[in-house]
Design a protein around this motif. Structure first.
Motif, PDB file in Angstrom:
ATOM      1  N   ALA A 212       0.868  -1.376  -0.041  1.00 40.33           N
ATOM      2  CA  ALA A 212      -0.131  -0.062   0.249  1.00 40.33           C
ATOM      3  C   ALA A 212       0.690   1.146  -0.023  1.00 40.33           C
ATOM      4  CB  ALA A 212      -1.013  -0.065   1.132  1.00 40.33           C
ATOM      5  N   ARG A 213       2.133   0.992   0.377  1.00 35.76           N
ATOM      6  CA  ARG A 213       3.081   2.181   0.284  1.00 35.76           C
ATOM      7  C   ARG A 213       2.995   2.866  -1.315  1.00 35.76           C
ATOM      8  NH1 ARG A 213       7.989   0.723   0.353  1.00 35.76           N
ATOM      9  NH2 ARG A 213       7.636  -1.361  -0.069  1.00 35.76           N
ATOM     10  N   LYS A 214       3.296   4.309  -1.046  1.00 36.16           N
ATOM     11  CA  LYS A 214       3.615   5.099  -2.354  1.00 36.16           C
ATOM     12  C   LYS A 214       5.198   5.043  -2.540  1.00 36.16           C
ATOM     13  CE  LYS A 214       2.982   9.583  -4.729  1.00 36.16           C
ATOM     14  NZ  LYS A 214       2.462  10.913  -4.627  1.00 36.16           N
ATOM     15  N   THR A 215       5.597   4.436  -3.433  1.00 35.96           N
ATOM     16  CA  THR A 215       7.016   4.354  -3.777  1.00 35.96           C
ATOM     17  C   THR A 215       7.547   5.254  -4.791  1.00 35.96           C
ATOM     18  OG1 THR A 215       6.848   2.608  -5.211  1.00 35.96           O
ATOM     19  CG2 THR A 215       7.159   1.977  -3.233  1.00 35.96           C
ATOM     20  N   LEU A 216       8.726   5.773  -4.523  1.00 29.79           N
ATOM     21  CA  LEU A 216       9.466   6.753  -5.620  1.00 29.79           C
ATOM     22  C   LEU A 216       9.951   5.851  -6.767  1.00 29.79           C
ATOM     23  CD1 LEU A 216      11.311   8.906  -2.672  1.00 29.79           C
ATOM     24  CD2 LEU A 216       9.020   9.489  -4.060  1.00 29.79           C
ATOM     25  N   ASP A 217       9.584   6.606  -7.858  1.00 30.60           N
ATOM     26  CA  ASP A 217      10.389   5.899  -8.968  1.00 30.60           C
ATOM     27  C   ASP A 217      11.588   6.602  -9.012  1.00 30.60           C
ATOM     28  OD1 ASP A 217      10.874   4.848 -11.560  1.00 30.60           O
ATOM     29  OD2 ASP A 217       9.788   6.230 -12.452  1.00 30.60           O
ATOM     30  N   MET A 218      12.648   6.150  -8.372  1.00 28.84           N
ATOM     31  CA  MET A 218      13.888   6.739  -8.117  1.00 28.84           C
ATOM     32  C   MET A 218      14.826   5.635  -7.853  1.00 28.84           C
ATOM     33  SD  MET A 218      15.184   9.589  -5.746  1.00 28.84           S
ATOM     34  CE  MET A 218      14.117  10.975  -6.052  1.00 28.84           C
ATOM     35  N   LYS A 219      16.335   5.683  -8.211  1.00 28.79           N
ATOM     36  CA  LYS A 219      17.448   5.088  -7.504  1.00 28.79           C
ATOM     37  C   LYS A 219      18.413   5.775  -6.828  1.00 28.79           C
ATOM     38  CE  LYS A 219      17.000   1.599 -11.612  1.00 28.79           C
ATOM     39  NZ  LYS A 219      17.552   1.193 -12.376  1.00 28.79           N
ATOM     40  N   LEU A 220      18.572   5.361  -5.686  1.00 28.02           N
ATOM     41  CA  LEU A 220      19.512   6.528  -4.712  1.00 28.02           C
ATOM     42  C   LEU A 220      20.211   5.498  -3.808  1.00 28.02           C
ATOM     43  CD1 LEU A 220      18.266   9.430  -2.876  1.00 28.02           C
ATOM     44  CD2 LEU A 220      19.538   7.490  -1.450  1.00 28.02           C
ATOM     45  N   PHE A 221      21.534   6.030  -3.968  1.00 28.83           N
ATOM     46  CA  PHE A 221      22.526   5.589  -3.239  1.00 28.83           C
ATOM     47  C   PHE A 221      23.276   6.362  -2.136  1.00 28.83           C
ATOM     48  CE2 PHE A 221      27.413   4.287  -2.853  1.00 28.83           C
ATOM     49  CZ  PHE A 221      27.378   3.612  -1.940  1.00 28.83           C
ATOM     50  N   ARG A 222      22.927   6.093  -0.865  1.00 22.84           N
ATOM     51  CA  ARG A 222      23.582   6.928   0.332  1.00 22.84           C
ATOM     52  C   ARG A 222      24.800   6.404   0.682  1.00 22.84           C
ATOM     53  NH1 ARG A 222      24.334   7.583   5.750  1.00 22.84           N
ATOM     54  NH2 ARG A 222      23.548   5.755   6.266  1.00 22.84           N
ATOM     55  N   LEU A 223      25.984   6.983   0.321  1.00 23.51           N
ATOM     56  CA  LEU A 223      27.229   6.309   0.653  1.00 23.51           C
ATOM     57  C   LEU A 223      27.516   6.649   2.122  1.00 23.51           C
ATOM     58  CD1 LEU A 223      30.140   5.319  -0.447  1.00 23.51           C
ATOM     59  CD2 LEU A 223      30.590   7.742  -0.605  1.00 23.51           C
ATOM     60  N   GLU A 224      27.779   5.808   3.183  1.00 17.58           N
ATOM     61  CA  GLU A 224      27.970   5.807   4.317  1.00 17.58           C
ATOM     62  C   GLU A 224      29.341   6.184   4.648  1.00 17.58           C
ATOM     63  OE1 GLU A 224      27.488   6.927   7.474  1.00 17.58           O
ATOM     64  OE2 GLU A 224      25.843   5.606   7.525  1.00 17.58           O
ATOM     65  N   LEU A 225      29.909   7.212   5.233  1.00 17.22           N
ATOM     66  CA  LEU A 225      31.220   7.600   5.270  1.00 17.22           C
ATOM     67  C   LEU A 225      31.644   7.489   6.866  1.00 17.22           C
ATOM     68  CD1 LEU A 225      31.413  10.529   2.833  1.00 17.22           C
ATOM     69  CD2 LEU A 225      32.648   8.312   2.734  1.00 17.22           C
ATOM     70  N   ARG A 226      30.908   7.261   7.717  1.00 13.35           N
ATOM     71  CA  ARG A 226      31.100   7.012   8.897  1.00 13.35           C
ATOM     72  C   ARG A 226      30.914   5.795   9.505  1.00 13.35           C
ATOM     73  NH1 ARG A 226      27.537  11.319   8.844  1.00 13.35           N
ATOM     74  NH2 ARG A 226      27.960  13.267  10.082  1.00 13.35           N
TER      75      ARG A 226
END
Length: 353
Positions: free
Chosen positions: A95-109
């Protein structure tokens, strides 16, 4: 490990899972909307896997249909995972409204932003945090999921191995940690790792960190002199954990590769291509940009807490010449980043020129 969804036609789902073991018999765990689950053997032939020598029998495909999931079409939030590792292979949006997007969060910590990943990942059909827990081939497969357009991946990964996806439809975001606070965090984690496993550190990284953990096992981190002496006595394997880790992660493909001042420009150039870049605990701009990108009110994005004892340790490290020497490249990189995120900043691209 290789995996992918081939198609979802509501009443039929097909995909494949090629395990790390050449002769292992892969099994997927299917979880239904009501929380119940069942195991489904991958018993469908994939000739390409056999011909390429990736699997002994080629029986790596899975098929869900009326024979094993009678109400498959009605299962709007169904998920499929590797039964052995729990790795997400596919999930329906529900039921979630999902985003039409590809995203990478680089974790630097070294200490990950787990709550931030949970909040952001909920907006995507496929979401995987702490991707460094898996091997490089498995992690790359997350970026190659060609049947899914809503993907969120985060992890403390070497950027060089994934930089190509900046030109393949992925948005990259990241927040740069303050060098001395990050060194304090790493020393704290090494001290803890010398006593017990750390749950958010991958098994592979724990092996890499063990020499440094043993080195600091008996060091009183509140004793400035003891810490200074331990840093001065550090051998190559210990130094690899502490020497300019941010610059190293941005430009190196091997964690043992050395960095020099010449790598700073390459690190700046790399992050200049990110959709948005944050700095340390100055989260206002970063949260605002992420919120707008993902349609999440910035106030709902969790802030990673700052710990007083790590702040105190960072202050002591700032007085040590040996710490400054170890962080030389990160400190120079940090200067340009702070200039770029200041009010009316020069862009990172300008700073690197």
């Amino acid at each position: 490990m290789l995996f992918n969804l081939e198609y979802d036609r509501e009443d039929i789902i097909e995909g494949y899972l090629i395990p790390d073991g050449f002769s292992n018999e892969p099994v997927v765990k299917v979880t239904l909307d009501d929380g119940s689950s069942f195991l489904q053997p991958c018993d469908q032939m994939r000739q390409a896997a056999l011909d390429a020598g990736r699997h002994a029998t080629g029986l790596v495909g899975f098929r869900l249909d009326a024979s094993n999931t009678p109400d498959l079409a009605a299962q709007s939030g169904l998920s499929v995972r590797d039964a052995d590792t729990g790795l997400l292979i596919y999930r329906r949006p529900g039921a979630r409204k999902t985003l039409d997007m590809k995203l990478f969060r680089l974790e630097l910590r070294m200490i990950p932003a787990i709550k931030l990943d949970k909040q952001c990942g909920h907006k995507f059909q496929y979401a995987m945090s702490a991707a460094e827990r898996f091997g490089n081939e498995t992690t790359l497969q997350m970026f190659h999921l060609n049947a899914i357009n809503s993907i969120y991946v985060s992890g403390r990964l070497p950027l060089r191995g994934y930089e190509e996806f900046l030109d393949k439809g992925f948005h990259f975001v990241g927040s740069i940690p303050e060098p001395y606070y990050e060194m304090a965090s790493r020393l704290f984690i090494l001290k803890r790792l010398s006593r017990e496993p750390v749950t958010f550190i991958s098994d592979r990284d724990q092996i890499f960190l063990q020499p440094a953990a043993r080195h600091f096992a008996e060091v009183n981190l509140q004793d400035e002199g003891a810490v200074r002496r331990a840093l001065k006595r550090a051998d190559g394997k210990v130094r690899n954990v502490l020497v300019s880790p941010v610059t190293r992660q941005l430009v190196c493909s091997d964690p043992e590769q050395q960095v020099t001042r010449r790598d700073i420009a390459a690190a700046i150039d790399a992050v200049s291509r990110f959709t948005t870049v944050g700095y340390d605990n100055d989260v206002g701009h970063f949260h605002q940009a992420i919120g707008e990108l993902l349609d999440i009110p910035p106030v709902e994005l969790p802030i990673t807490p700052r710990y007083a004892f790590l702040e105190e340790m960072a202050e002591r490290l700032r007085t040590m010449q040996i710490a400054e020497t170890m962080l030389e490249e990160d400190l120079i990189f940090d200067y340009y980043v702070r200039q770029a995120v200041a009010p009316e900043p020069a862009t990172l691209t300008e700073a690197s020129s």
